[in-house]
Design a protein around this motif. Structure first.
Motif, PDB file in Angstrom:
ATOM      1  N   GLU A  56       7.026  -1.411  16.388  1.00  0.00           N
ATOM      2  CA  GLU A  56       5.912  -0.742  17.056  1.00  0.00           C
ATOM      3  C   GLU A  56       4.556  -1.192  16.519  1.00  0.00           C
ATOM      4  O   GLU A  56       3.529  -1.017  17.180  1.00  0.00           O
ATOM      5  CB  GLU A  56       6.047   0.771  16.916  1.00  0.00           C
ATOM      6  N   HIS A  57       4.540  -1.767  15.320  1.00  0.00           N
ATOM      7  CA  HIS A  57       3.283  -2.244  14.730  1.00  0.00           C
ATOM      8  C   HIS A  57       2.760  -3.484  15.457  1.00  0.00           C
ATOM      9  O   HIS A  57       1.553  -3.707  15.546  1.00  0.00           O
ATOM     10  CB  HIS A  57       3.484  -2.572  13.245  1.00  0.00           C
ATOM     11  N   GLY A  58       3.671  -4.291  15.999  1.00  0.00           N
ATOM     12  CA  GLY A  58       3.274  -5.537  16.645  1.00  0.00           C
ATOM     13  C   GLY A  58       2.934  -5.363  18.109  1.00  0.00           C
ATOM     14  O   GLY A  58       2.872  -4.247  18.647  1.00  0.00           O
ATOM     15  N   ASN A  59       2.716  -6.478  18.753  1.00  0.00           N
ATOM     16  CA  ASN A  59       2.443  -6.490  20.189  1.00  0.00           C
ATOM     17  C   ASN A  59       3.773  -6.579  20.920  1.00  0.00           C
ATOM     18  O   ASN A  59       4.423  -7.625  20.937  1.00  0.00           O
ATOM     19  CB  ASN A  59       1.557  -7.683  20.546  1.00  0.00           C
ATOM     20  N   PHE A  60       4.206  -5.488  21.523  1.00  0.00           N
ATOM     21  CA  PHE A  60       5.492  -5.459  22.215  1.00  0.00           C
ATOM     22  C   PHE A  60       5.321  -5.209  23.713  1.00  0.00           C
ATOM     23  O   PHE A  60       6.279  -4.835  24.394  1.00  0.00           O
ATOM     24  CB  PHE A  60       6.426  -4.410  21.604  1.00  0.00           C
ATOM     25  N   VAL A  61       4.128  -5.435  24.226  1.00  0.00           N
ATOM     26  CA  VAL A  61       3.865  -5.292  25.659  1.00  0.00           C
ATOM     27  C   VAL A  61       4.003  -6.661  26.307  1.00  0.00           C
ATOM     28  O   VAL A  61       3.395  -7.637  25.877  1.00  0.00           O
ATOM     29  CB  VAL A  61       2.464  -4.721  25.911  1.00  0.00           C
ATOM     30  N   GLY A  62       4.824  -6.762  27.342  1.00  0.00           N
ATOM     31  CA  GLY A  62       5.088  -8.027  27.997  1.00  0.00           C
ATOM     32  C   GLY A  62       3.970  -8.458  28.921  1.00  0.00           C
ATOM     33  O   GLY A  62       2.954  -7.754  29.101  1.00  0.00           O
ATOM     34  N   ASP A  63       4.150  -9.637  29.529  1.00  0.00           N
ATOM     35  CA  ASP A  63       3.143 -10.162  30.459  1.00  0.00           C
ATOM     36  C   ASP A  63       2.968  -9.261  31.675  1.00  0.00           C
ATOM     37  O   ASP A  63       1.935  -9.313  32.344  1.00  0.00           O
ATOM     38  CB  ASP A  63       3.551 -11.562  30.921  1.00  0.00           C
TER      39      ASP A  63
END
Length: 308
Positions: A56-63
């Motif tokens: 959850e700390h990273g960028n986990f939202v897709g294109d």
């Protein structure tokens, strides 16, 4: 050289054997690469794993703007002391010199922005289609030359998927020429070019290991120049959707797993086509706005009216 800060992060055996490893790198098939176990110095890999950021700390939202099964973090120095030590080392002349000995590529440049790199984490069900990487740095006039990936998975079996794959030609066959299990402190080092097709197969964890994720650190290096016969027009990452598995042959009776895999492959192709059309529409809209858009409109109008 072992005692220099830039080299101390690498296992001494790797430094001692760098010239011999370099010969293997150049001769490797389907394109220059190396797989080196116990790449980082004892203790550093364990500390990097301990400080690895939460999903959850990273960028986990897709294109597509929705949460996905992959998370990345490129703010490497903010992740902890071990990552600051890593960042200090990989930009040092001594470290870059060892990489040159391992690969035969001189004049390597470190990317302080970690564009596309940093920590990568993938959950069960994720895969990465075969692709060649973007060939120029997005903001500098540098040629992309080398990828260095260190895996941080203390427990991993090859049958769980997520294996790093190298392809001679993914258009022609679904089978990878080389498959590399992402084992702990294993390094995959390879030259990036117009033929360095790579990806990883679908992660399929058993129920008792479903909590695991595939973790790695990706480091990319550049040069100001490269051989003229290797230079291509600037492009983004180019993906190839996977072919049908080789088990799909005439006369085979398809089971539920076969049908599910076929539907998934078709859905991926459909989504890829939709994405390409969306990008094409966005580019055309951008061409139509402002003064430049009006000039382009008049030029196209004149061409159509007077081309005869």
């Amino acid at each position: 050289m072992h005692g220099s800060p830039g080299v101390s992060i690498i296992h001494p055996r790797v430094v001692d054997d760098a010239d011999e490893l370099g010969k293997r790198f150049v001769a490797a098939s389907p394109f220059p690469h190396l797989v080196i176990d116990s790449f980082l110095a004892p203790g550093l890999a364990e500390r990097l794993l301990a400080e690895f950021p939460s999903f959850e700390h990273g960028n986990f939202v897709g294109d597509d703007g929705r949460p996905g099964g992959k998370s990345t973090s490129d703010k490497v120095r903010e992740l902890g002391p071990a990552y600051r030590e890593l960042d200090d080392a990989i930009q040092s002349p001594d470290f870059l010199q060892v990489l040159s000995r391992l690969t035969g590529i001189d004049g390597l440049l470190y990317d302080r922005w970690y564009l596309g790199g940093g920590t990568h984490e993938n959950r069960d069900g994720m895969s990465l289609d075969p692709h060649v990487d973007f060939n120029f740095h997005p903001s500098e006039r540098w040629h992309r030359r080398l990828n260095l990936i260190v895996y941080l998975n203390p427990v991993w079996q090859p049958e769980w998927g997520g294996c790093f794959e190298l392809f001679r030609d993914p258009h022609a066959t679904p089978r990878a020429d080389v498959s590399i299990t992402p084992a702990f402190n294993r390094c995959a080092l390879f030259e990036t070019s117009e033929r360095s097709w790579h990806g990883f197969d679908t992660i399929r964890l058993p129920p008792d290991q479903a909590h695991l994720t595939r973790r790695s650190i990706a480091l990319y290096f550049y040069t100001r120049d490269r051989p003229a016969d290797e230079i291509a027009d600037r492009h983004t990452t180019y993906y190839v959707k996977r072919q049908l598995p080789e088990r799909f042959v005439e006369g085979r009776e398809l089971d539920a797993c076969d049908i599910a895999e076929m539907r998934a492959l078709i859905a991926q192709r459909d989504e890829h086509i939709r994405m390409l059309y969306a990008e094409n529409t966005a580019l055309r809209k951008a061409q139509d706005v402002g003064l430049a858009g009006h000039v382009l409109y008049l030029a196209k109008r004149a061409y159509v009216r007077f081309r005869r």
